[in-house]
Enzyme design. Structure first.
Site, PDB file in Angstrom:
ATOM      1  N   CYS A 147      -6.528   0.533   7.067  1.00 17.59           N
ATOM      2  CA  CYS A 147      -6.175   1.252   5.130  1.00 17.59           C
ATOM      3  C   CYS A 147      -7.470   1.880   5.200  1.00 17.59           C
ATOM      4  CB  CYS A 147      -6.218  -0.420   4.501  1.00 17.59           C
ATOM      5  SG  CYS A 147      -5.712  -0.042   2.634  1.00 17.59           S
ATOM      6  N   ASP A 155       0.687   4.093   1.245  1.00 16.07           N
ATOM      7  CA  ASP A 155       0.380   4.388   3.176  1.00 16.07           C
ATOM      8  C   ASP A 155       1.414   4.655   3.872  1.00 16.07           C
ATOM      9  OD1 ASP A 155      -0.222   4.158   5.847  1.00 16.07           O
ATOM     10  OD2 ASP A 155      -2.566   3.371   5.827  1.00 16.07           O
ATOM     11  N   HIS A 184      -2.531  -4.481   4.598  1.00 21.05           N
ATOM     12  CA  HIS A 184      -2.087  -3.485   6.614  1.00 21.05           C
ATOM     13  C   HIS A 184      -3.631  -3.247   7.114  1.00 21.05           C
ATOM     14  CE1 HIS A 184      -2.848   0.718   5.480  1.00 21.05           C
ATOM     15  NE2 HIS A 184      -2.282   0.384   4.464  1.00 21.05           N
ATOM     16  N   ARG A 208       2.337   4.956   6.427  1.00 18.55           N
ATOM     17  CA  ARG A 208       3.195   4.218   8.128  1.00 18.55           C
ATOM     18  C   ARG A 208       3.670   2.564   7.370  1.00 18.55           C
ATOM     19  NH1 ARG A 208      -3.458   4.969   9.879  1.00 18.55           N
ATOM     20  NH2 ARG A 208      -3.569   4.577   7.763  1.00 18.55           N
ATOM     21  N   CYS A 253       1.029  -0.912  -0.188  1.00 15.73           N
ATOM     22  CA  CYS A 253      -0.086  -0.004   0.094  1.00 15.73           C
ATOM     23  C   CYS A 253       0.630   1.823  -0.061  1.00 15.73           C
ATOM     24  CB  CYS A 253      -0.739   0.137   0.704  1.00 15.73           C
ATOM     25  SG  CYS A 253      -2.412   1.675   0.980  1.00 15.73           S
TER      26      CYS A 253
END
Length: 211
Positions: free
Chosen positions: A96, A34, A93, A36, A32
């Site tokens: 999301c 993302d 994860h 994080r 992803c």
């Protein structure tokens, strides 16, 4: 820069070999976007060890060649046919945002965005989960979207399974899997605990915690 001091100082030999010999990663990581969830940090990979594709919700579209723009498909093709990676990992994860948009869109609450809705709907089947129910005809009933919204991890993990299934629609990728020269893996990272869940390569089983 710290990166330059480390990798072009203490690990200068590694970087020089990557320049002179080129890249030869063993693993394609589809993860992803993302901020994080960094696949290199989570896996402890060094430069040259991962060929990485990052997109919203770590999705793999099904094989559909044509004139449209296919960034993820192009990366998969290069990794499999040219770099000849040995492994492909689809890593999702917890928490999301793309999966939340998917669930909301399935509920009729699409975001006012140009691209996100159509993209995440690649994984729409992940919102159609069923559980055993002996009181229902056929012994199965569909999980409500309200329940999935409260337990989005179910959809996150189902979307990983869907992407693994979509990978097998790429004919030259499926050929290598059938030959035993390429293994597919699903990972799910729990953002709250740091635990990593995995499938076993070549086995259609649910994700299981390994750390």
């Amino acid at each position: 820069m710290a990166f330059k001091a480390s990798h072009y100082g203490r690990e200068a030999g590694l970087m020089q070999s990557l320049v002179e010999d080129g890249q030869a990663p063993a693993t394609l990581m589809i993860s992803c976007s993302d901020s994080r969830v960094d696949p290199a940090i989570l896996s402890g990979a060094k430069p040259g060890e991962l060929f990485t594709v990052r997109n919203v919700a770590n999705l793999v579209p099904p094989y559909q060649p044509g004139p449209s723009l296919h960034g993820t498909g192009a990366a998969i093709e290069y990794a499999v046919r040219d770099l000849k990676v040995d492994h492909i990992v689809v890593m999702g994860h917890a928490h999301c945002g793309g999966i939340k948009a998917l669930i909301n869109g399935a509920s009729g609450q699409r975001m006012a965005r140009d691209f996100i809705n159509d993209w995440v709907e690649i994984a729409i089947d992940a919102c159609r989960l069923h559980v055993n129910d002996p009181d229902t005809q056929g012994g199965r009933r569909e999980v409500s979207l309200d329940l999935l919204r409260e337990n989005a991890f179910l959809v996150e993990r189902a979307a990983i399974a869907g992407s693994l299934k979509n990978l097998l629609t790429y004919p030259w990728l499926r050929e290598r899997v059938d030959e035993g020269t390429l293994q597919l893996h699903g990972w799910w990272f729990d953002l709250e605990t740091g635990d990593l869940w995995q499938t076993r390569a070549g086995e259609s089983i649910p994700l299981l915690p390994v750390s």
